[in-house]
Design a protein around this motif. Structure first.
Motif, PDB file in Angstrom:
ATOM      1  N   ALA A  69     115.528  20.905-108.892  1.00  0.00           N
ATOM      2  CA  ALA A  69     114.118  20.505-108.973  1.00  0.00           C
ATOM      3  C   ALA A  69     113.981  19.081-109.495  1.00  0.00           C
ATOM      4  O   ALA A  69     113.150  18.314-109.018  1.00  0.00           O
ATOM      5  N   VAL A  70     114.809  18.718-110.484  1.00  0.00           N
ATOM      6  CA  VAL A  70     114.771  17.349-111.028  1.00  0.00           C
ATOM      7  C   VAL A  70     115.060  16.346-109.925  1.00  0.00           C
ATOM      8  O   VAL A  70     114.338  15.354-109.765  1.00  0.00           O
ATOM      9  N   GLY A  71     116.099  16.584-109.157  1.00  0.00           N
ATOM     10  CA  GLY A  71     116.445  15.660-108.080  1.00  0.00           C
ATOM     11  C   GLY A  71     115.353  15.552-107.035  1.00  0.00           C
ATOM     12  O   GLY A  71     114.979  14.455-106.608  1.00  0.00           O
ATOM     13  N   PHE A  72     114.810  16.686-106.630  1.00  0.00           N
ATOM     14  CA  PHE A  72     113.769  16.718-105.607  1.00  0.00           C
ATOM     15  C   PHE A  72     112.528  15.949-106.061  1.00  0.00           C
ATOM     16  O   PHE A  72     112.010  15.090-105.347  1.00  0.00           O
ATOM     17  N   VAL A  73     112.061  16.266-107.251  1.00  0.00           N
ATOM     18  CA  VAL A  73     110.842  15.622-107.727  1.00  0.00           C
ATOM     19  C   VAL A  73     111.098  14.161-108.100  1.00  0.00           C
ATOM     20  O   VAL A  73     110.226  13.315-107.915  1.00  0.00           O
ATOM     21  N   ALA A  74     112.292  13.837-108.585  1.00  0.00           N
ATOM     22  CA  ALA A  74     112.605  12.445-108.927  1.00  0.00           C
ATOM     23  C   ALA A  74     112.460  11.548-107.703  1.00  0.00           C
ATOM     24  O   ALA A  74     111.885  10.456-107.790  1.00  0.00           O
ATOM     25  N   VAL A  75     112.958  12.001-106.576  1.00  0.00           N
ATOM     26  CA  VAL A  75     112.824  11.210-105.347  1.00  0.00           C
ATOM     27  C   VAL A  75     111.356  11.058-104.980  1.00  0.00           C
ATOM     28  O   VAL A  75     110.901   9.970-104.629  1.00  0.00           O
ATOM     29  N   LEU A 120     108.523   9.603-113.788  1.00  0.00           N
ATOM     30  CA  LEU A 120     109.862  10.195-113.803  1.00  0.00           C
ATOM     31  C   LEU A 120     110.268  10.537-115.235  1.00  0.00           C
ATOM     32  O   LEU A 120     110.853  11.593-115.488  1.00  0.00           O
ATOM     33  N   ALA A 121     109.928   9.669-116.181  1.00  0.00           N
ATOM     34  CA  ALA A 121     110.231   9.945-117.591  1.00  0.00           C
ATOM     35  C   ALA A 121     109.495  11.205-118.055  1.00  0.00           C
ATOM     36  O   ALA A 121     110.084  12.053-118.751  1.00  0.00           O
ATOM     37  N   LEU A 122     108.228  11.355-117.664  1.00  0.00           N
ATOM     38  CA  LEU A 122     107.488  12.567-118.023  1.00  0.00           C
ATOM     39  C   LEU A 122     108.103  13.802-117.362  1.00  0.00           C
ATOM     40  O   LEU A 122     108.119  14.886-117.949  1.00  0.00           O
ATOM     41  N   TRP A 123     108.593  13.623-116.159  1.00  0.00           N
ATOM     42  CA  TRP A 123     109.244  14.728-115.459  1.00  0.00           C
ATOM     43  C   TRP A 123     110.489  15.177-116.237  1.00  0.00           C
ATOM     44  O   TRP A 123     110.730  16.374-116.421  1.00  0.00           O
ATOM     45  N   VAL A 124     111.268  14.218-116.720  1.00  0.00           N
ATOM     46  CA  VAL A 124     112.458  14.540-117.517  1.00  0.00           C
ATOM     47  C   VAL A 124     112.044  15.234-118.820  1.00  0.00           C
ATOM     48  O   VAL A 124     112.695  16.187-119.262  1.00  0.00           O
ATOM     49  N   VAL A 125     110.939  14.792-119.428  1.00  0.00           N
ATOM     50  CA  VAL A 125     110.428  15.452-120.635  1.00  0.00           C
ATOM     51  C   VAL A 125     110.068  16.905-120.318  1.00  0.00           C
ATOM     52  O   VAL A 125     110.420  17.821-121.077  1.00  0.00           O
ATOM     53  N   LEU A 126     109.387  17.136-119.202  1.00  0.00           N
ATOM     54  CA  LEU A 126     109.024  18.494-118.807  1.00  0.00           C
ATOM     55  C   LEU A 126     110.270  19.364-118.665  1.00  0.00           C
ATOM     56  O   LEU A 126     110.309  20.494-119.162  1.00  0.00           O
ATOM     57  N   ILE A 127     111.273  18.844-118.011  1.00  0.00           N
ATOM     58  CA  ILE A 127     112.504  19.611-117.805  1.00  0.00           C
ATOM     59  C   ILE A 127     113.195  19.868-119.146  1.00  0.00           C
ATOM     60  O   ILE A 127     113.664  20.982-119.416  1.00  0.00           O
ATOM     61  N   VAL A 164     106.192  26.913-113.513  1.00  0.00           N
ATOM     62  CA  VAL A 164     105.978  25.686-114.290  1.00  0.00           C
ATOM     63  C   VAL A 164     105.936  24.476-113.357  1.00  0.00           C
ATOM     64  O   VAL A 164     105.072  23.604-113.479  1.00  0.00           O
ATOM     65  N   LEU A 165     106.848  24.417-112.411  1.00  0.00           N
ATOM     66  CA  LEU A 165     106.859  23.323-111.440  1.00  0.00           C
ATOM     67  C   LEU A 165     105.555  23.308-110.639  1.00  0.00           C
ATOM     68  O   LEU A 165     104.944  22.254-110.453  1.00  0.00           O
ATOM     69  N   ALA A 166     105.109  24.480-110.180  1.00  0.00           N
ATOM     70  CA  ALA A 166     103.863  24.557-109.402  1.00  0.00           C
ATOM     71  C   ALA A 166     102.663  24.126-110.243  1.00  0.00           C
ATOM     72  O   ALA A 166     101.792  23.397-109.761  1.00  0.00           O
ATOM     73  N   ALA A 167     102.615  24.552-111.499  1.00  0.00           N
ATOM     74  CA  ALA A 167     101.500  24.179-112.382  1.00  0.00           C
ATOM     75  C   ALA A 167     101.473  22.673-112.611  1.00  0.00           C
ATOM     76  O   ALA A 167     100.411  22.045-112.588  1.00  0.00           O
ATOM     77  N   ASN A 168     102.635  22.084-112.805  1.00  0.00           N
ATOM     78  CA  ASN A 168     102.735  20.642-113.008  1.00  0.00           C
ATOM     79  C   ASN A 168     102.247  19.890-111.776  1.00  0.00           C
ATOM     80  O   ASN A 168     101.441  18.966-111.867  1.00  0.00           O
ATOM     81  N   ARG A 169     102.723  20.286-110.620  1.00  0.00           N
ATOM     82  CA  ARG A 169     102.336  19.623-109.374  1.00  0.00           C
ATOM     83  C   ARG A 169     100.845  19.830-109.089  1.00  0.00           C
ATOM     84  O   ARG A 169     100.172  18.919-108.608  1.00  0.00           O
ATOM     85  N   ALA A 170     100.304  21.022-109.374  1.00  0.00           N
ATOM     86  CA  ALA A 170      98.888  21.290-109.135  1.00  0.00           C
ATOM     87  C   ALA A 170      98.004  20.425-110.032  1.00  0.00           C
ATOM     88  O   ALA A 170      97.010  19.861-109.566  1.00  0.00           O
ATOM     89  N   ALA A 171      98.364  20.305-111.295  1.00  0.00           N
ATOM     90  CA  ALA A 171      97.578  19.461-112.214  1.00  0.00           C
ATOM     91  C   ALA A 171      97.601  18.014-111.743  1.00  0.00           C
ATOM     92  O   ALA A 171      96.584  17.321-111.770  1.00  0.00           O
ATOM     93  N   ARG A 172      98.759  17.551-111.292  1.00  0.00           N
ATOM     94  CA  ARG A 172      98.877  16.186-110.779  1.00  0.00           C
ATOM     95  C   ARG A 172      97.981  15.992-109.556  1.00  0.00           C
ATOM     96  O   ARG A 172      97.285  14.981-109.440  1.00  0.00           O
TER      97      ARG A 172
END
Length: 190
Positions: A15-21, A122-129, A156-164
């Motif tokens: 998930a980190v790799g996918f969302v990082a890109v 991306l930094a926030l994404w790493v914090v989430l993970i 958690v991934l879906a909730a993060n993406r939905a809020a965004r």
């Protein structure tokens, strides 16, 4: 460390790799189609979470795990949507998308704006993970079945993406209302 935790760590890395890109590249804002990824991931996560429970009673710690992780996911997703860079897609006057495109290609060809979150997102994404991994170990020690479930990672991934998506669409709608080619202090054009 059991097999469930190892599979969770591998899913997190994927998930980190996918969302990082996705965070670092410009992507068109596709309106309703932007909801497809969070929706699919949420359904899969819910099904996996229900399978994980398979007859077990949902305890207080399970509810706490779900609420804490959703609050963190929504908060960081909201921040990602607020900090996203948005720019109009430059098109020649009279531009019309080509005929015969797939639905997705037609939506991309008709998109007015594109976005990326960039390094801070991306930094926030790493914090989430990082928070998710820490909470997973904590909830395992506290006896939560849901807190260590692979399905919760997807929720958690879906909730993060939905809020965004919610925040991003509100910002794009505000830009449309201004109808100026670069009518926002938050539009950043490199």
């Amino acid at each position: 460390m059991n097999l469930s935790i190892v599979s969770n760590v591998l899913l997190i890395l994927l998930a980190v790799g996918f969302v990082a890109v996705r965070q670092m590249t410009w992507r068109p804002v596709l309106g309703a189609r932007d909801w497809m990824l969070p929706g699919i991931i949420a359904v899969i996560g819910a099904v996996l979470s229900l399978q994980t429970l398979s007859g077990q009673v949902i305890g207080v710690m399970d509810v706490i795990a779900l609420v804490v992780e959703l609050v963190v996911a929504f908060a960081l997703g909201t921040a990602m949507g607020a900090m996203a860079h948005i720019r109009r897609i430059a098109r020649p006057a009279g531009y019309q998308p080509a005929a015969g495109l797939s639905d997705r290609a037609a939506a991309q060809a008709a998109a007015e704006f594109e976005t990326r979150t960039g390094p801070w997102g991306l930094a926030l994404w790493v914090v989430l993970i990082g928070v998710r991994v820490g909470l997973m170990f904590a909830f395992e020690q506290l006896g939560s079945h849901i807190g260590v479930a692979t399905g919760l990672i997807l929720i958690v991934l879906a909730a993060n993406r939905a809020a965004r998506v919610v925040v991003l669409h509100r910002r794009v709608d505000a830009l449309r209302r201004t109808s100026a080619p670069s009518g926002s202090a938050r539009i950043i054009v490199p």
